[in-house]
Design an enzyme around this catalytic site. Structure first.
Site, PDB file in Angstrom:
ATOM      1  N   ARG A 135       0.835  -1.209   0.000  1.00 15.66           N
ATOM      2  CA  ARG A 135       0.000   0.000   0.000  1.00 15.66           C
ATOM      3  C   ARG A 135       0.865   1.253   0.000  1.00 15.66           C
ATOM      4  NH1 ARG A 135      -2.053   1.390   4.362  1.00 15.66           N
ATOM      5  NH2 ARG A 135      -2.787  -0.638   5.110  1.00 15.66           N
TER       6      ARG A 135
ATOM      7  N   TYR B 245     -14.920  20.774 -13.939  1.00 14.97           N
ATOM      8  CA  TYR B 245     -15.410  19.387 -13.873  1.00 14.97           C
ATOM      9  C   TYR B 245     -16.341  19.252 -12.671  1.00 14.97           C
ATOM     10  CZ  TYR B 245     -15.239  14.279 -13.571  1.00 14.97           C
ATOM     11  OH  TYR B 245     -15.551  12.942 -13.501  1.00 14.97           O
TER      12      TYR B 245
ATOM     13  N   ASP C 226      -5.980  21.551 -12.568  1.00 14.15           N
ATOM     14  CA  ASP C 226      -6.434  20.294 -13.146  1.00 14.15           C
ATOM     15  C   ASP C 226      -6.034  20.347 -14.617  1.00 14.15           C
ATOM     16  OD1 ASP C 226      -7.811  18.205 -14.376  1.00 14.15           O
ATOM     17  OD2 ASP C 226      -9.450  18.274 -12.912  1.00 14.15           O
TER      18      ASP C 226
ATOM     19  N   LYS D  21      -7.920   9.639 -18.909  1.00  8.03           N
ATOM     20  CA  LYS D  21      -8.253  10.292 -20.181  1.00  8.03           C
ATOM     21  C   LYS D  21      -7.063  10.220 -21.146  1.00  8.03           C
ATOM     22  CE  LYS D  21     -11.879  11.225 -17.703  1.00  8.03           C
ATOM     23  NZ  LYS D  21     -12.027  12.438 -16.902  1.00  8.03           N
TER      24      LYS D  21
HETATM   25  C1  LIG Z   1     -12.368  12.694 -15.573  1.00  8.91           C
HETATM   26  C2  LIG Z   1     -11.888  13.903 -14.898  1.00  8.91           C
HETATM   27  C3  LIG Z   1     -11.547  13.877 -13.545  1.00  8.91           C
HETATM   28  C4  LIG Z   1     -11.748  12.647 -12.683  1.00  8.91           C
HETATM   29  O1  LIG Z   1     -10.905  11.603 -13.043  1.00  8.91           O
HETATM   30  P1  LIG Z   1     -11.263  10.045 -12.798  1.00  8.91           P
HETATM   31  O2  LIG Z   1     -10.051   9.337 -13.322  1.00  8.91           O
HETATM   32  O3  LIG Z   1     -12.503   9.753 -13.572  1.00  8.91           O
HETATM   33  O4  LIG Z   1     -11.461   9.856 -11.343  1.00  8.91           O
HETATM   34  C5  LIG Z   1     -11.060  15.036 -12.982  1.00  8.91           C
HETATM   35  N1  LIG Z   1     -10.915  16.171 -13.696  1.00  8.91           N
HETATM   36  C6  LIG Z   1     -11.236  16.233 -15.004  1.00  8.91           C
HETATM   37  C7  LIG Z   1     -11.057  17.502 -15.742  1.00  8.91           C
HETATM   38  C8  LIG Z   1     -11.739  15.102 -15.648  1.00  8.91           C
HETATM   39  O5  LIG Z   1     -12.082  15.170 -16.942  1.00  8.91           O
END
Ligand SMILES: *Cc1c(COP(=O)(O)O)cnc(C)c1O
Length: 393
Positions: free
Chosen positions: A64, A121, A192, A217
């Protein structure tokens, strides 16, 4: 005796410096041991424990806390921003650990405020609001309104949570200007950077304390895993983020980390191709009679100069457009495609789209379709989009 994988991939990899080679080259070679006889592919190490006696670690004896496969991925992610990365089970897990790390720091002074974009988001907004019982107050701002941001940051201590280009309206905020406001207010700025990726946009160069990612993504890019990461040069913050990972337990799966490292090697190629195609698609949609508005950083006149400066290599795979029609018109268009996949998420090799407001907490306009451009030839995409728009009425 051959070194054990754990020795070869310590939990904290050396801070990769600009050693003369480009990020594109370094991300391909990161994590690979060059000693004769070593596997060229960093090994997938599925284990919950490491053999250890007496004092455990470093590295830690328990899975972990560390794993050599995570370490290889973290080295590769770090090269993109000349920093270190801490990977998580998902983007949201990374966002939670980072929020907790930064607010607990601020909370020593007084209750912290998280200042974040009104058009960001939606799950990040929900997450910030759920931190209220732990002392964090949420303030929603328009990141393009610098006076408003400055005003809200004045009530210290704050944490500025930026997102650009924003999801799903692809609005471009000025990170250098926001970074300056944050510095004056002594507020850490988080960006982000999921939509742009660390290849197209470098938040740490523009005043951010940390970048946060959903690797699910574009970074991994093949729609086969969920992962997230925090990237920073602040060792103290990274230590705290790592502690939250070990305590909260939202650790990356080793197989996911191994796949993500493989995906990351082609990130520069993919996003360059996707950015070119996305711009062509956005331009096509802009003149389409059924389309009311197109949102793409490479098109929006008010922020075009800024976008070129902030994302000099390309504007990314994601765009959105509002149909001149109703919710059901937009649904029909999404259903009509034969190539572009109707699905959520973005940044994969396959093009995909969805009517974004189908998600209950999403505030996007009813007829807005968010389109993620993949790596198919753009002529195929244009043909499929054109056919979908003309058949679904
Ligand atoms: C998808 C997304 C997230 C969250 O990510 P996960 O891998 O789905 O937990 C956070 N910020 C943005 C801009 C996103 O597109």
């Amino acid at each position: 005796m051959r070194p054990r994988p754990v020795d070869r991939y310590p939990a904290t990899t050396p801070l990769v410096s600009s050693d003369g080679f480009s990020a594109e080259s370094r991300v391909i070679h990161a994590g690979t041991d060059r000693a004769p006889g070593s596997a060229v592919t960093p090994p997938l190490v599925p284990t919950s424990i490491f053999v250890s006696a007496d004092e455990p670690g470093p590295p830690d004896a328990y899975g972990r806390s560390s794993n050599p496969t995570w370490a290889a991925l973290e080295e590769a992610l770090g090269t993109l921003e000349d920093a270190r990365a801490v990977t998580f089970a998902s983007g949201m897990a990374a966002a939670l650990a980072l929020s907790l790390s930064l607010t607990e720091d601020r909370a020593r002074i007084m209750l912290p405020r998280i200042v974040l974009p009104v058009d960001g988001y939606y799950n990040t907004q929900i997450l910030a609001q759920r931190l209220r019982p732990f002392g964090a107050e949420t303030v929603l701002v328009d990141l393009l309104d610098l006076e408003q941001v400055e005003r809200e940051l004045r009530r210290t201590p704050c944490l500025l949570w930026a997102e650009t280009p924003s999801n799903p309206l692809l609005r471009v905020a000025d990170l250098a200007a926001l970074g300056q406001l944050a510095a004056v207010a002594d507020a850490p700025m988080v960006v982000d950077n999921t939509v742009a990726t660390g290849f197209l946009q470098k938040p740490l160069e523009l005043g951010a304390t940390a970048s946060v990612y959903s690797l699910t993504k574009s970074a991994a890019g093949h729609s086969d895993l969920l992962l997230g990461a925090v990237v920073s040069r602040d060792e103290q913050l990274l230590g705290r983020v790592r502690q939250w990972r070990s305590l909260g337990g939202a650790i990356p799966g080793t197989f996911e980390a191994w796949l993500a490292l493989r995906g990351l090697k082609t990130l520069p190629l993919r996003v360059k191709a996707q950015s070119e195609s996305a711009l062509a698609v956005a331009r096509h949609l802009e003149t389409h009679p059924r389309v009311r508005t197109v949102h793409y950083p490479g098109l929006t006149p008010a922020t075009l100069e800024l976008a070129r400066r902030q994302m000099p290599v390309g504007f990314g795979p994601l765009l959105s457009f509002e149909l001149d029609g109703s919710k059901s018109h937009a649904e029909a268009v999404v259903r009509a495609s034969r190539l572009v996949l109707p699905t959520t998420s973005f940044g994969g090799v396959e093009s995909s789209w969805e009517r974004r407001a189908r998600w209950p907490s999403e505030s996007a306009p009813e007829s807005l379709i968010r389109l993620s451009v993949g790596i198919e030839p753009v002529s195929d995409l244009l043909a499929d989009i054109e056919a979908s728009l003309s058949t679904a009425r």
